[in-house]
Design a protein around this motif. Structure first.
Motif, PDB file in Angstrom:
ATOM      1  N   THR A   1       0.654  -1.254   0.016  1.00 56.43           N
ATOM      2  CA  THR A   1       0.015   0.100  -0.133  1.00 56.43           C
ATOM      3  C   THR A   1       0.821   1.366  -0.073  1.00 56.43           C
ATOM      4  OG1 THR A   1      -0.070  -0.253   2.276  1.00 56.43           O
ATOM      5  CG2 THR A   1      -1.882  -1.160   1.318  1.00 56.43           C
ATOM      6  N   GLU A   2       1.956   1.147   0.629  1.00 54.47           N
ATOM      7  CA  GLU A   2       3.032   2.405   0.749  1.00 54.47           C
ATOM      8  C   GLU A   2       4.037   2.560  -0.103  1.00 54.47           C
ATOM      9  OE1 GLU A   2       2.775   3.759   4.787  1.00 54.47           O
ATOM     10  OE2 GLU A   2       0.757   2.990   5.155  1.00 54.47           O
ATOM     11  N   GLY A   3       4.471   1.339  -0.263  1.00 50.68           N
ATOM     12  CA  GLY A   3       5.777   1.189  -1.086  1.00 50.68           C
ATOM     13  C   GLY A   3       7.226   1.450  -0.007  1.00 50.68           C
ATOM     14  N   ARG A   4       8.264   1.819  -0.463  1.00 51.05           N
ATOM     15  CA  ARG A   4       9.568   1.571   0.303  1.00 51.05           C
ATOM     16  C   ARG A   4       9.377   2.739   1.556  1.00 51.05           C
ATOM     17  NH1 ARG A   4      13.419   2.563  -4.875  1.00 51.05           N
ATOM     18  NH2 ARG A   4      11.337   2.517  -6.204  1.00 51.05           N
ATOM     19  N   GLY A   5       8.639   3.667   1.406  1.00 54.63           N
ATOM     20  CA  GLY A   5       8.586   4.397   2.489  1.00 54.63           C
ATOM     21  C   GLY A   5       7.940   3.814   3.908  1.00 54.63           C
ATOM     22  N   PHE A   6       7.396   2.741   3.746  1.00 44.98           N
ATOM     23  CA  PHE A   6       6.696   2.145   4.840  1.00 44.98           C
ATOM     24  C   PHE A   6       7.677   1.936   5.976  1.00 44.98           C
ATOM     25  CE2 PHE A   6       8.481  -1.829   3.170  1.00 44.98           C
ATOM     26  CZ  PHE A   6       8.449  -2.770   4.376  1.00 44.98           C
ATOM     27  N   LEU A   7       8.974   1.553   5.669  1.00 48.97           N
ATOM     28  CA  LEU A   7       9.899   1.304   6.451  1.00 48.97           C
ATOM     29  C   LEU A   7      10.143   2.130   7.663  1.00 48.97           C
ATOM     30  CD1 LEU A   7      13.069   0.483   4.506  1.00 48.97           C
ATOM     31  CD2 LEU A   7      11.512  -1.162   5.508  1.00 48.97           C
ATOM     32  N   LYS A   8       9.851   3.537   7.760  1.00 52.90           N
ATOM     33  CA  LYS A   8       9.709   4.619   8.547  1.00 52.90           C
ATOM     34  C   LYS A   8       8.608   4.383   9.681  1.00 52.90           C
ATOM     35  CE  LYS A   8      12.243   8.085   5.990  1.00 52.90           C
ATOM     36  NZ  LYS A   8      12.002   9.492   5.143  1.00 52.90           N
ATOM     37  N   LYS A   9       7.607   3.698   9.352  1.00 43.59           N
ATOM     38  CA  LYS A   9       6.519   3.322  10.377  1.00 43.59           C
ATOM     39  C   LYS A   9       7.077   2.173  11.128  1.00 43.59           C
ATOM     40  CE  LYS A   9       2.933   5.274   7.704  1.00 43.59           C
ATOM     41  NZ  LYS A   9       1.429   5.297   6.969  1.00 43.59           N
ATOM     42  N   LEU A  10       7.932   1.432  10.895  1.00 41.49           N
ATOM     43  CA  LEU A  10       8.106   0.190  11.740  1.00 41.49           C
ATOM     44  C   LEU A  10       9.172   0.585  12.994  1.00 41.49           C
ATOM     45  CD1 LEU A  10       9.535  -2.400   9.026  1.00 41.49           C
ATOM     46  CD2 LEU A  10       7.120  -1.834   9.664  1.00 41.49           C
ATOM     47  N   ASN A  11       8.554  -0.036  14.099  1.00 34.44           N
ATOM     48  CA  ASN A  11       9.425   0.060  15.290  1.00 34.44           C
ATOM     49  C   ASN A  11       9.757  -1.343  15.789  1.00 34.44           C
ATOM     50  OD1 ASN A  11      10.245   0.122  18.013  1.00 34.44           O
ATOM     51  ND2 ASN A  11       9.152   1.881  18.497  1.00 34.44           N
ATOM     52  N   GLY A  12      10.953  -1.680  15.589  1.00 32.17           N
ATOM     53  CA  GLY A  12      11.764  -3.263  15.633  1.00 32.17           C
ATOM     54  C   GLY A  12      12.769  -3.240  14.951  1.00 32.17           C
ATOM     55  N   PHE A  13      13.194  -4.546  14.968  1.00 33.40           N
ATOM     56  CA  PHE A  13      14.569  -4.961  14.035  1.00 33.40           C
ATOM     57  C   PHE A  13      14.253  -5.969  13.125  1.00 33.40           C
ATOM     58  CE2 PHE A  13      14.241  -7.156  18.302  1.00 33.40           C
ATOM     59  CZ  PHE A  13      14.594  -8.680  17.977  1.00 33.40           C
TER      60      PHE A  13
END
Length: 635
Positions: free
Chosen positions: A111-123
């Motif tokens: 749904t959001e493409g590569r920018g989705f990474l910034k929404k992840l909290n984790g490793f």
């Protein structure tokens, strides 16, 4: 927590490497003993080993493909805010067939493409294949908690959680001599380099986007937001900063307590693991905690302090009391697991702690990261003293001759103090870049290069090694402050020594380790703080110690900090002596191998068996680790 591997072919020749996918996945079985899976389509192969933590059903197995059949993911790690992200997607009309973070990641990418990474909290380390566009997306978490190795040539790109998988896929085994030179200095290999030419560590906070024509786009998607100008304008009071740190850490720990398997916490007796335990105990009654004690090495045994914390917070505490024989009994298990030379000897203790902890739980919290962010090492106090100066610092430098002649050793209080004073004195006379590298190293660049044979020295390419060193030290400036040193630690020591050690040794035992201090919200906050909040003339890691004082036994504040040292010197002079004199470091083997100078190795052995060995055992250990690795992977 799992292991992943894969291949994207650009030609028919590259496709032939897909035959190694099963062996590549088998090579990392300890990372995921619960199940395995493969996805092969045209030019792409993805492999997966699962350590089930969330949604233990088959719905959580990977590789995972979306309902349309277009996107397929393999994912190693944990996303701690996946439930909030899932709820947002559900409000938008998306449905889910599993209760995993993997499926959330996949639909966010869709749904959001590569920018989705910034929404992840984790490793994490992850790869997503798009069948329609025939592209591959590979990403690594912000701090580098989870590994990601990449190899590319004209025919293919391969990736994996561990080097073992790449070797099984047929990566060329060509030694990178510049990496060897840095290894001999640091006892580990800083990224993006590895011990093999062509194999790179994807840097923390970076991703790759691979196209079918072989073009690879690399981008940094996260950078620790340190801005000295903004820090200088920070007007929050120290009391406000402490309160904010407690708030952030409590939330971070709470996020990391979500699991569908038994969970516990490492408890060494130091401040950092004690903070994690104290916070976790707020949310988990009778928390499982684990320590190791060293019966034969009382100087390093901290179980007394761990027991005090466990009692205070009513945890279900287990102490694994070890002898030197216990340590030695696992030595070759550790050496055999290394698929790249790694000579931080404390890996042995982490391996044993992980092995015993895994018998009780599948997930453990740890205190890693606090020292690097908040100035917890002796070298940080040394740096602070160099930068602030004063009569005491000048006196230490004036006694250079004394420090040179006195015996030095990490294994006694006095010997360790002399060792530290000598290094401090040397650092006083250096600039910030040279001082940082010196204090991060076990051997000087000159000593490391002299250890190589003339042929290997020429292959090491001083220009290449110097360029890599320059990149590592880019954040250090003559007019900077200690925060620049901490930032450099976060980019060097943390991912390539501390986190690499924990990942390798825990995954060798199928144990997931979570690191609350490395929540990106905590890291971002840490680098908004001025130096004086972290260290002063009396205290390292000041804000951590002060903020959590009400939660910890007072006795923890009345003892010196020291790390663990494996009794290498004793072993080298006894049990391991034949390995040194007759095998791995024998004159005949070293000469036939052609990598090291026979005379230089002989000099190290002479010093090792002398009455004043100093710290030579650390350099001998680096050689033994390399030689053992060489025999397993290069002969």
């Amino acid at each position: 927590m799992c292991g992943i591997t894969g291949l994207f072919a650009f030609s028919d020749s590259g496709r032939s490497s897909l035959t190694g996918l099963q062996a590549s996945t088998d090579a990392i079985v300890s990372r995921g003993p619960d199940s395995q899976g493969h996805f092969v389509y045209d030019c792409v192969g993805l492999g997966f080993r699962r350590l089930a933590i969330l949604d233990l059903s088959a719905d959580g197995n990977q590789p995972m493909t979306d309902e349309s059949g277009r996107y397929t993911i393999v994912f190693n790690g944990e996303i701690f805010n996946f439930r909030e992200l899932r709820a947002r997607l559900q409000r938008k009309g998306y449905t889910f067939k599993s209760h995993t973070d993997t499926e959330v990641i996949l639909k966010l990418y869709i749904t959001e493409g590569r920018g989705f990474l910034k929404k992840l909290n984790g490793f994490f380390g992850l790869a997503i294949y798009d069948k329609e566009e025939n592209t591959l997306f590979i990403a690594r978490d912000r701090m580098g908690v989870k590994p990601m190795l990449v190899y590319r040539d004209e025919d293919k790109l391969m990736f994996a959680s561990e080097m073992k998988s790449l070797l099984a896929l047929g990566v060329p085994r060509k030694l990178d001599y510049a990496s060897l030179s840095h290894y001999l200095q640091l006892n580990y290999i800083p990224g993006p380099a590895t011990i093999f030419k062509g194999v790179k560590k994807l840097l923390p906070g970076h991703y790759l986007f691979v196209r079918p024509d072989g073009k690879v786009v690399k981008k940094r998607w996260y950078k620790i937001p340190y801005d000295p100008k903004k820090v200088a304008k920070n007007r929050t009071t120290y009391e406000q900063q402490k309160a904010k740190l407690v708030e952030l850490m409590d939330a971070s720990v709470a996020r990391r307590l979500v699991a569908d398997v038994p969970l516990g916490s490492f408890l060494s007796g130091g401040i950092d693991s004690s903070v994690i335990t104290a916070l976790a105990a707020r949310h988990t009654p009778h928390l499982n905690t684990f320590s190791i004690g060293f019966r034969d090495e009382p100087f390093f045994d901290e179980t007394k302090y761990a027991n005090l914390v466990a009692k205070m917070h009513k945890t279900n505490h287990t102490v694994f009391s070890l002898t030197n024989n216990d340590l030695y009994g696992h030595l070759f298990d550790v050496l055999d697991y290394f698929d790249e030379p790694f000579a931080d000897s404390s890996a042995l203790a982490v391996y044993i702690l992980s092995k015993h902890t895994r018998e009780k739980v599948t997930v453990a919290l740890s205190g890693d990261g606090a020292d690097e962010m908040f100035a917890g090492y002796n070298k940080h106090m040394g740096e602070w003293q160099v930068r602030t100066g004063g009569a005491k610092a000048e006196l230490v430098t004036g006694l250079n001759i004394l420090w040179d002649v006195l015996p030095k050793s990490r294994n006694s209080f006095l010997g360790n103090k002399v060792r530290q004073l000598q290094r401090f004195s040397r650092g006083m006379l250096s600039g910030p870049k040279d001082r940082y590298w010196d204090w991060a190293s076990l051997a000087s660049e000159k000593d490391a290069r002299n250890l190589l044979s003339p042929s290997a020295r020429s292959k090491a390419g001083k220009r290449i090694a110097d360029k890599r060193r320059k990149d590592i030290l880019e954040n250090l400036h003559a007019d900077g402050d200690l925060n620049e040193v901490l930032l450099t630690d976060m980019n060097l020591v943390l991912p390539y020594d501390m986190l690499a050690k924990v990942d390798l040794m825990s995954m060798a035992n199928s144990l997931e380790v979570r690191t609350p201090f490395l929540d990106y919200k905590v890291v971002n906050f840490a680098f908004s703080l001025p130096v004086e909040s972290k260290i002063d003339a009396k205290m390292k890691k000041r804000i951590v110690q002060d903020a959590f004082r009400p939660l910890l036994p007072e006795e923890l504040y009345k003892r010196p900090k020291h790390g663990f040292e494996v009794p290498l010197l004793k072993w080298f002079r006894n049990e391991l002596r034949p390995l040194i004199t007759d095998d791995l470091l024998s004159d005949d083997f070293v000469e036939a191998q052609g990598i090291f100078s026979v005379d230089a190795v002989r000099d190290l052995k002479k010093q090792l068996f002398s009455n004043n060995p100093g710290d030579v055992h650390a350099r001998i250990w680096a050689l033994i680790v390399f030689q053992h690795w060489w025999k397993r992977h290069m002969v």
